[in-house]
Design a protein around this motif. Structure first.
Motif, PDB file in Angstrom:
ATOM      1  N   GLY A  99      -0.861   6.820   0.993  1.00  0.00           N
ATOM      2  CA  GLY A  99      -2.003   6.271   0.280  1.00  0.00           C
ATOM      3  C   GLY A  99      -2.695   5.180   1.056  1.00  0.00           C
ATOM      4  O   GLY A  99      -2.416   4.959   2.240  1.00  0.00           O
ATOM      5  N   SER A 100      -3.602   4.511   0.362  1.00  0.00           N
ATOM      6  CA  SER A 100      -4.411   3.489   1.023  1.00  0.00           C
ATOM      7  C   SER A 100      -4.082   2.103   0.497  1.00  0.00           C
ATOM      8  O   SER A 100      -3.684   1.920  -0.661  1.00  0.00           O
ATOM      9  CB  SER A 100      -5.896   3.788   0.823  1.00  0.00           C
ATOM     10  OG  SER A 100      -6.232   3.774  -0.547  1.00  0.00           O
ATOM     11  N   LEU A 101      -4.271   1.141   1.402  1.00  0.00           N
ATOM     12  CA  LEU A 101      -4.038  -0.271   1.122  1.00  0.00           C
ATOM     13  C   LEU A 101      -5.312  -1.045   1.378  1.00  0.00           C
ATOM     14  O   LEU A 101      -6.258  -0.500   1.961  1.00  0.00           O
ATOM     15  CB  LEU A 101      -2.905  -0.794   2.020  1.00  0.00           C
ATOM     16  CG  LEU A 101      -1.552  -0.098   1.916  1.00  0.00           C
ATOM     17  CD1 LEU A 101      -0.636  -0.583   3.030  1.00  0.00           C
ATOM     18  CD2 LEU A 101      -0.929  -0.345   0.561  1.00  0.00           C
ATOM     19  N   PRO A 102      -5.358  -2.308   1.008  1.00  0.00           N
ATOM     20  CA  PRO A 102      -6.539  -3.121   1.338  1.00  0.00           C
ATOM     21  C   PRO A 102      -6.738  -3.214   2.854  1.00  0.00           C
ATOM     22  O   PRO A 102      -5.827  -2.926   3.636  1.00  0.00           O
ATOM     23  CB  PRO A 102      -6.183  -4.488   0.736  1.00  0.00           C
ATOM     24  CG  PRO A 102      -5.207  -4.199  -0.330  1.00  0.00           C
ATOM     25  CD  PRO A 102      -4.415  -3.027   0.159  1.00  0.00           C
ATOM     26  N   ASP A 103      -7.949  -3.601   3.234  1.00  0.00           N
ATOM     27  CA  ASP A 103      -8.301  -3.807   4.644  1.00  0.00           C
ATOM     28  C   ASP A 103      -8.181  -2.526   5.450  1.00  0.00           C
ATOM     29  O   ASP A 103      -7.770  -2.555   6.624  1.00  0.00           O
ATOM     30  CB  ASP A 103      -7.423  -4.897   5.275  1.00  0.00           C
ATOM     31  CG  ASP A 103      -7.579  -6.237   4.574  1.00  0.00           C
ATOM     32  OD1 ASP A 103      -6.569  -6.961   4.437  1.00  0.00           O
ATOM     33  OD2 ASP A 103      -8.712  -6.543   4.149  1.00  0.00           O
ATOM     34  N   ASP A 104      -8.531  -1.399   4.830  1.00  0.00           N
ATOM     35  CA  ASP A 104      -8.535  -0.094   5.516  1.00  0.00           C
ATOM     36  C   ASP A 104      -7.168   0.273   6.083  1.00  0.00           C
ATOM     37  O   ASP A 104      -7.067   1.003   7.073  1.00  0.00           O
ATOM     38  CB  ASP A 104      -9.578  -0.082   6.638  1.00  0.00           C
ATOM     39  CG  ASP A 104     -10.999  -0.142   6.081  1.00  0.00           C
ATOM     40  OD1 ASP A 104     -11.848  -0.776   6.722  1.00  0.00           O
ATOM     41  OD2 ASP A 104     -11.232   0.457   5.006  1.00  0.00           O
ATOM     42  N   ASP A 105      -6.133  -0.227   5.476  1.00  0.00           N
ATOM     43  CA  ASP A 105      -4.779   0.092   5.912  1.00  0.00           C
ATOM     44  C   ASP A 105      -4.247   1.264   5.097  1.00  0.00           C
ATOM     45  O   ASP A 105      -4.803   1.611   4.051  1.00  0.00           O
ATOM     46  CB  ASP A 105      -3.873  -1.130   5.741  1.00  0.00           C
ATOM     47  CG  ASP A 105      -2.655  -1.065   6.644  1.00  0.00           C
ATOM     48  OD1 ASP A 105      -1.866  -2.031   6.646  1.00  0.00           O
ATOM     49  OD2 ASP A 105      -2.495  -0.051   7.360  1.00  0.00           O
ATOM     50  N   GLU A 106      -3.193   1.869   5.581  1.00  0.00           N
ATOM     51  CA  GLU A 106      -2.599   3.013   4.909  1.00  0.00           C
ATOM     52  C   GLU A 106      -1.079   2.863   4.880  1.00  0.00           C
ATOM     53  O   GLU A 106      -0.509   2.073   5.637  1.00  0.00           O
ATOM     54  CB  GLU A 106      -2.966   4.318   5.633  1.00  0.00           C
ATOM     55  CG  GLU A 106      -4.443   4.591   5.666  1.00  0.00           C
ATOM     56  CD  GLU A 106      -4.785   5.757   6.571  1.00  0.00           C
ATOM     57  OE1 GLU A 106      -5.819   6.410   6.321  1.00  0.00           O
ATOM     58  OE2 GLU A 106      -4.031   6.012   7.532  1.00  0.00           O
ATOM     59  N   PHE A 107      -0.444   3.637   4.016  1.00  0.00           N
ATOM     60  CA  PHE A 107       1.009   3.657   3.992  1.00  0.00           C
ATOM     61  C   PHE A 107       1.498   5.087   3.852  1.00  0.00           C
ATOM     62  O   PHE A 107       0.820   5.952   3.312  1.00  0.00           O
ATOM     63  CB  PHE A 107       1.568   2.778   2.856  1.00  0.00           C
ATOM     64  CG  PHE A 107       1.347   3.340   1.468  1.00  0.00           C
ATOM     65  CD1 PHE A 107       0.163   3.091   0.786  1.00  0.00           C
ATOM     66  CD2 PHE A 107       2.323   4.116   0.852  1.00  0.00           C
ATOM     67  CE1 PHE A 107      -0.045   3.590  -0.489  1.00  0.00           C
ATOM     68  CE2 PHE A 107       2.118   4.626  -0.419  1.00  0.00           C
ATOM     69  CZ  PHE A 107       0.940   4.363  -1.097  1.00  0.00           C
ATOM     70  N   ASP A 108       2.679   5.309   4.357  1.00  0.00           N
ATOM     71  CA  ASP A 108       3.350   6.608   4.272  1.00  0.00           C
ATOM     72  C   ASP A 108       4.839   6.304   4.175  1.00  0.00           C
ATOM     73  O   ASP A 108       5.475   5.995   5.177  1.00  0.00           O
ATOM     74  CB  ASP A 108       3.038   7.453   5.505  1.00  0.00           C
ATOM     75  CG  ASP A 108       3.622   8.851   5.411  1.00  0.00           C
ATOM     76  OD1 ASP A 108       3.358   9.651   6.323  1.00  0.00           O
ATOM     77  OD2 ASP A 108       4.354   9.144   4.448  1.00  0.00           O
ATOM     78  N   GLU A 109       5.345   6.335   2.969  1.00  0.00           N
ATOM     79  CA  GLU A 109       6.705   5.873   2.736  1.00  0.00           C
ATOM     80  C   GLU A 109       7.558   6.930   2.030  1.00  0.00           C
ATOM     81  O   GLU A 109       7.033   7.814   1.337  1.00  0.00           O
ATOM     82  CB  GLU A 109       6.688   4.604   1.873  1.00  0.00           C
ATOM     83  CG  GLU A 109       5.997   3.408   2.497  1.00  0.00           C
ATOM     84  CD  GLU A 109       6.729   2.868   3.709  1.00  0.00           C
ATOM     85  OE1 GLU A 109       6.098   2.158   4.523  1.00  0.00           O
ATOM     86  OE2 GLU A 109       7.944   3.146   3.837  1.00  0.00           O
ATOM     87  N   TRP A 110       8.868   6.759   2.195  1.00  0.00           N
ATOM     88  CA  TRP A 110       9.852   7.632   1.538  1.00  0.00           C
ATOM     89  C   TRP A 110      10.635   6.836   0.511  1.00  0.00           C
ATOM     90  O   TRP A 110      10.927   5.644   0.708  1.00  0.00           O
ATOM     91  CB  TRP A 110      10.826   8.198   2.564  1.00  0.00           C
ATOM     92  CG  TRP A 110      10.229   9.214   3.473  1.00  0.00           C
ATOM     93  CD1 TRP A 110       9.554   8.980   4.627  1.00  0.00           C
ATOM     94  CD2 TRP A 110      10.263  10.633   3.312  1.00  0.00           C
ATOM     95  NE1 TRP A 110       9.158  10.171   5.187  1.00  0.00           N
ATOM     96  CE2 TRP A 110       9.582  11.204   4.402  1.00  0.00           C
ATOM     97  CE3 TRP A 110      10.810  11.489   2.347  1.00  0.00           C
ATOM     98  CZ2 TRP A 110       9.424  12.585   4.565  1.00  0.00           C
ATOM     99  CZ3 TRP A 110      10.660  12.856   2.501  1.00  0.00           C
ATOM    100  CH2 TRP A 110       9.970  13.391   3.594  1.00  0.00           C
ATOM    101  N   GLY A 111      11.001   7.508  -0.567  1.00  0.00           N
ATOM    102  CA  GLY A 111      11.927   6.927  -1.506  1.00  0.00           C
ATOM    103  C   GLY A 111      13.335   6.963  -0.949  1.00  0.00           C
ATOM    104  O   GLY A 111      13.606   7.589   0.091  1.00  0.00           O
ATOM    105  N   GLN A 112      14.250   6.316  -1.656  1.00  0.00           N
ATOM    106  CA  GLN A 112      15.617   6.202  -1.162  1.00  0.00           C
ATOM    107  C   GLN A 112      16.444   7.447  -1.442  1.00  0.00           C
ATOM    108  O   GLN A 112      17.555   7.593  -0.922  1.00  0.00           O
ATOM    109  CB  GLN A 112      16.314   4.980  -1.807  1.00  0.00           C
ATOM    110  CG  GLN A 112      16.892   5.209  -3.203  1.00  0.00           C
ATOM    111  CD  GLN A 112      15.865   5.141  -4.320  1.00  0.00           C
ATOM    112  OE1 GLN A 112      14.654   5.145  -4.086  1.00  0.00           O
ATOM    113  NE2 GLN A 112      16.355   5.044  -5.555  1.00  0.00           N
ATOM    114  N   GLY A 113      15.903   8.342  -2.252  1.00  0.00           N
ATOM    115  CA  GLY A 113      16.632   9.559  -2.596  1.00  0.00           C
ATOM    116  C   GLY A 113      17.402   9.392  -3.902  1.00  0.00           C
ATOM    117  O   GLY A 113      17.919   8.320  -4.197  1.00  0.00           O
TER     118      GLY A 113
END
Length: 120
Positions: A99-113
């Motif tokens: 998804g997207s974050l402020p300041d034109d930043d992005e994230f791509d994360e995994w859950g812990q399972g």
């Protein structure tokens, strides 16, 4: 920094249901892509369901008609509803959120399972 926390796994009898949740914490502007994967020991992590925002949801053939992916944008939470569970659905389930974050930043994360165990 964005963190994903999963919950909802457990032990269920064949034919039963579980709903997995994956909640993203942090200052998130939007969730764009949501994927759910699962993995059994010694095997690769396989895609279960994937959905882009506004796009068509894809389900693995093995779960079509039984699993449903959804999201609550207000809560930054995505769900995987699993019905008619089978022993072969036993695995550790992971969410992956982009998804997207402020300041034109992005994230791509995994859950812990979260472990899902289906007894016969």
């Amino acid at each position: 920094q964005v963190q994903l926390v999963e919950s909802g796994g457990g032990l269920v009898q064949a034919g039963g249901s579980l709903r997995l949740s994956c909640t993203a914490s942090g200052t998130i502007l939007s969730i764009k892509f949501v994927d759910w994967y699962r993995q059994v020991p010694g095997k690769r992590r396989d895609l279960v369901a994937a959905t882009p925002t506004g796009g068509t949801t894809h389900y693995a053939d093995s779960v079509k008609g039984r699993f449903t992916i959804s999201r609550d944008n207000a809560k930054n939470t995505v769900y995987l509803q699993m019905n008619s569970l089978k022993p072969e659905d036993t695995a550790v389930y992971y969410c992956n959120v982009y998804g997207s974050l402020p300041d034109d930043d992005e994230f791509d994360e995994w859950g812990q399972g979260t472990q899902v165990t289906v007894s016969s």
